[in-house]
Design an enzyme around this catalytic site. Structure first.
Site, PDB file in Angstrom:
ATOM      1  N   HIS A 147      -3.551  10.817   2.591  1.00 18.57           N
ATOM      2  CA  HIS A 147      -2.293  11.576   2.872  1.00 18.57           C
ATOM      3  C   HIS A 147      -2.577  12.936   3.834  1.00 18.57           C
ATOM      4  CE1 HIS A 147       1.402   9.978   0.530  1.00 18.57           C
ATOM      5  NE2 HIS A 147       0.324   9.047   0.538  1.00 18.57           N
ATOM      6  N   ASN A 181       5.187  13.271  -0.155  1.00 16.79           N
ATOM      7  CA  ASN A 181       3.987  13.856  -0.995  1.00 16.79           C
ATOM      8  C   ASN A 181       4.206  14.184  -2.452  1.00 16.79           C
ATOM      9  OD1 ASN A 181       2.213  13.288   0.915  1.00 16.79           O
ATOM     10  ND2 ASN A 181       2.452  15.414   1.696  1.00 16.79           N
ATOM     11  N   ARG A 184      -5.664   8.757  -2.661  1.00 16.08           N
ATOM     12  CA  ARG A 184      -4.392   8.703  -1.962  1.00 16.08           C
ATOM     13  C   ARG A 184      -4.220  10.206  -1.427  1.00 16.08           C
ATOM     14  NH1 ARG A 184       1.253   8.876  -4.262  1.00 16.08           N
ATOM     15  NH2 ARG A 184       2.735   8.014  -2.398  1.00 16.08           N
ATOM     16  N   HIS A 194      -5.512  -0.120  -2.559  1.00 17.99           N
ATOM     17  CA  HIS A 194      -4.495  -0.147  -3.416  1.00 17.99           C
ATOM     18  C   HIS A 194      -4.821  -0.915  -4.611  1.00 17.99           C
ATOM     19  CE1 HIS A 194      -0.586   0.389  -0.800  1.00 17.99           C
ATOM     20  NE2 HIS A 194      -1.315   1.445  -1.042  1.00 17.99           N
TER      21      HIS A 194
END
Length: 323
Positions: free
Chosen positions: A63, A90, A59, A190
């Site tokens: 990001h 974040n 992740r 995911h």
């Protein structure tokens, strides 16, 4: 002919300015030939300490790349709490992801001081956690430099939200030269992720006036979510996005979507929208197709707005600019 040559030269200059086309798999073959082995060992050690390392690192990479490009700008710590990592979107990034990159950087610096960027270490680490969780190995392109800008204000509107529909997802990913297939494949990450309850509570308590529960949710799964996330639940509580094999990198995420067990609206819409449903069915029934699509998408994601040459630096400490 001169015009054509001039146009070609102009395109080469533009690509050079944007930092595209300069990444290569063997970038450190002479300057730090063991960099991938060093990072792999550091990542494996961290994963052995906590499995949260896997989704946290993946992740973090995503990001980072979607804001300012893949330049490790998300790792910067600001004394004023106004860096990228301080943006509301974040704040839920798990500390284990940051720690993974910092530990790997320290190990690399001990062998190759001032040579390997934090951006490249994050890229390698993101690949390594996938493999350590059971995913297929793939080669990564290297040669990024670390960014010189990290501002919380630049994050808003640049990351996908859990309530996005297919069109919003496609539009956001297309801005980074990622196709619908890339977007769907990357969503498959995911399969090892987790989420806090407030990110999907509307789907089980306040979906609409006529239906508090999202009708696209499998009823038994909805009940399971309500048990895990009762009203006024502790905001620190997190649950697995993949309720079946949460610590294994596989295609179960897509099988869950087919069964109405997508946690976010932006997950389940990949199956309920006719434009993407055939792809979800394909990835759900063919693990090798998912692995191939994910590998391709990760390599493309790693090329987003990279910095090369004097566009960036090789940070000595991933959390601070050099000067």
């Amino acid at each position: 002919m001169k015009t054509w040559k001039g146009l070609c030269l102009f395109m080469v200059l533009i690509l050079a300015m944007r930092g595209e086309g300069q990444l290569m798999e063997n970038f450190y073959s002479s300057s730090c030939p063991n960099v991938e082995a060093i990072v792999r060992q550091a990542v494996a050690t961290k994963v052995s300490q906590t499995t949260v390392t896997v989704p946290a690192t993946l992740r973090l990479f995503f990001h980072d790349c979607f804001v300012e490009g893949c330049d490790a700008s998300v790792l910067i710590a600001s004394p004023n709490n106004d860096a990228e990592k301080d943006a509301p979107d974040n704040l839920s990034l798990a500390g284990d992801g940051f720690d993974t990159v910092i530990k790997a950087k320290q190990a690399v610096e001990a062998q190759c001081p001032g040579v390997v960027s934090c951006a490249d270490i994050l890229t390698i680490a993101a690949r390594d956690v996938v493999v350590l969780a059971g995913g297929s190995p793939f080669a990564v392109e290297l040669g990024r430099r670390d960014g010189l800008v990290s501002q919380a204000s630049r994050v808003t509107g640049n990351l996908p939200e859990p309530n996005f529909n297919l069109e919003k997802l496609k539009t956001m990913f297309a801005k980074h030269n990622l196709s619908q297939l890339d977007m769907i494949a990357l969503s498959g990450a995911h399969t090892v992720g987790f989420s806090h309850c407030n990110r999907f509570a509307n789907r089980i308590y306040s979906f609409s006036p006529s239906s508090p529960i999202d009708p696209t949710l499998d009823p038994s799964y909805a009940q399971q979510l309500m048990q895990s996330c009762p009203p006024n639940v502790d905001p620190s509580i997190a649950i697995n996005i993949d309720p079946v094999t949460p610590q294994t990198f596989d295609n179960m995420y897509f099988q869950n979507l087919v069964g109405g067990k997508g946690l976010f609206t932006s997950d389940q819409v990949l199956f309920t929208d006719p434009a993407s449903q055939p792809t979800v069915n394909d990835l759900a029934s063919n693990p090798s197709v998912f692995n191939g699509a994910f590998m391709t998408a990760m390599r493309k994601l790693g090329r987003v707005d990279v910095k090369t040459g004097n566009q960036g630096e090789i940070r000595l400490d991933c959390t601070r600019f050099n000067s």
